[in-house]
Design an enzyme around this catalytic site. Structure first.
Site, PDB file in Angstrom:
ATOM      1  N   LYS A  53      -1.820  22.932  37.772  1.00 16.96           N
ATOM      2  CA  LYS A  53      -2.159  24.146  38.228  1.00 16.96           C
ATOM      3  C   LYS A  53      -0.706  25.045  39.020  1.00 16.96           C
ATOM      4  CE  LYS A  53      -7.300  23.445  38.369  1.00 16.96           C
ATOM      5  NZ  LYS A  53      -8.164  23.073  39.212  1.00 16.96           N
ATOM      6  N   GLN A  97     -10.314  22.034  45.131  1.00 15.62           N
ATOM      7  CA  GLN A  97     -10.610  20.973  44.013  1.00 15.62           C
ATOM      8  C   GLN A  97     -11.807  20.123  44.281  1.00 15.62           C
ATOM      9  OE1 GLN A  97      -8.629  21.347  41.147  1.00 15.62           O
ATOM     10  NE2 GLN A  97      -9.242  19.126  40.363  1.00 15.62           N
ATOM     11  N   ASP A 120     -12.128  30.774  41.400  1.00 17.50           N
ATOM     12  CA  ASP A 120     -12.943  29.607  40.613  1.00 17.50           C
ATOM     13  C   ASP A 120     -14.349  30.279  40.168  1.00 17.50           C
ATOM     14  OD1 ASP A 120     -12.111  27.326  40.027  1.00 17.50           O
ATOM     15  OD2 ASP A 120     -12.400  26.164  41.885  1.00 17.50           O
TER      16      ASP A 120
END
Ligand SMILES: NC(=O)C1=CN([C@@H]2O[C@H](COP(=O)(O)OP(=O)(O)OC[C@H]3O[C@@H](n4cnc5c(N)ncnc54)[C@H](OP(=O)(O)O)[C@@H]3O)[C@@H](O)[C@H]2O)C=CC1
Ligand SMILES: Nc1nc(=O)c2c([nH]1)NC[C@@H]1CN(c3ccc(C(=O)N[C@@H](CCC(=O)O)C(=O)O)cc3)C=[N+]21
Ligand SMILES: [Mg+2]
Length: 288
Positions: A53, A97, A120
């Site tokens: 990422k 994460q 997200d």
């Protein structure tokens, strides 16, 4: 005849190019889009994804910062870190994460992320807005799948979409996005009896199960579009999806490979959402 391959790497790159142009325009106005990635503990797979990422951010001129916390970090101190990021001017997107260590409540952590930085799309407010069809950050994996279908010219309205899996980050939002585009949606999961009787009806089959090569030819109707979200390791430790590609190839009209299918799209849509978050802030300043 073999199935048409939906190339997520290529489609992802095309979208990344347009995201990169938006980054350039923002920088001309003195704003560099910034993503904070919070990684707790030393899960090997998570570390690899996170590196991926960050590299992708840098490749298009975005700023990214890794906040790496030890496995034994308390929930309280993680929440404090998120509050700091919520208040930082140079950070437009925050990604925590998953999975988090067991002693930490993921729901509480995710709910702490400011909704305008929730790139997200996992927070309760983001999910609620998505359900209502309101403007919000869409979860990157289902959003990426919608882009794959769009770029491949696959019609959704009136089609029967069958989703295998109902997780909060993939299966459940995937069904919602397809429903919004007028598919008829069926959810299946671990308590579904006679799974093939459902999946065989799919015009669009989405596999988000987390089991290597789980979907076989007995699950797939001739001419179906098969989207493989799974990222697994087979018995030789080789990366593979939830779909037995070799078996389904030739039955499906279209199929996504693993790697090179949904995975690169997830990262692409994360970049897309983060640039959008930065643009939203600029628009806000201009409005004042
Ligand atoms: N490509 C990408 O960008 C991403 C890939 N992934 C990958 O996608 C896969 C799914 O991830 P995620 O949704 O987080 O996984 P979860 O483990 O959270 O969810 C798996 C889902 O599959 C269902 N399931 C499990 N076994 C069966 C079965 N035998 N028959 C039918 N349904 C079953 C479960 O049902 P139940 O609810 O009843 O337990 C559950 O809903 C994983 O391989 C993951 O690594 C994930 C995120 C992003
Ligand atoms: N808060 C949060 N957001 C996430 O989006 C999130 C997460 N947590 N936890 C883990 C899952 C998994 N995930 C992937 C992203 C990219 C690839 C990817 O790029 N895959 C490449 C291959 C990568 C490789 O070679 O290992 C491909 O499929 O071609 C895979 C999986 C995001 N997730
Ligand atoms: Mg936990």
């Amino acid at each position: 005849m073999s199935s048409a391959i939906i190339n997520g790497k290529e489609i992802g790159q095309e979208i990344r190019n347009s995201v990169a142009e938006r980054v350039t325009r923002l920088k001309e106005q003195g704003l560099t889009p910034g993503l904070a990635v919070v990684l707790v503990g030393d899960n090997q797979a998570s570390a690899t994804y996170v590196r991926n990422k960050q590299k992708s951010c840098e490749a298009i001129g975005m700023f990214s910062e890794l906040i790496k916390l030890p496995e034994e970090t308390t929930q309280e101190s993680l929440l404090a870190q998120i509050e700091l990021l919520n208040n930082r001017e140079d950070i437009h997107g925050i990604l925590v994460q998953l999975p988090l260590p067991k002693h930490i409540d993921e729901d509480i952590v995710i709910a702490t992320i400011a909704v305008e930085k929730d790139v997200d799309g996992f927070s309760p407010v983001s999910v609620g807005k998505m359900m209502l069809g309101q403007e919000t950050f869409l979860p990157c994996t289902p959003f990426g799948v919608m882009k794959l279908l769009e770029f491949s010219g696959i019609e959704i309205a009136g089609k029967h979409a069958v989703i295998v899996g109902r997780s909060h980050i993939v299966g459940k939002p995937m069904g919602q996005l397809l429903l919004q585009k007028d598919a008829t949606v069926t959810y299946t999961h671990s308590k579904t009896p006679n799974l093939p009787s459902f999946t065989k009806q799919a015009d669009i089959l989405i596999a988000a199960v987390g089991r290597a090569n789980f979907i076989t030819k007995e699950h797939v109707k001739e001419g179906a579009v098969v989207i493989d979200v799974g990222i697994n390791r087979d018995e030789n430790n080789k990366l593979c999806g939830d779909v037995n590609f070799n078996e389904v190839d030739g039955i499906a009209s279209h199929i996504t490979p693993v790697p090179g299918g949904v995975g690169p799209m997830t990262i692409t849509m994360l970049l897309f959402n983060t640039v959008q978050a930065a643009e939203n802030k600029l628009e806000h300043i201009v409005k004042l």
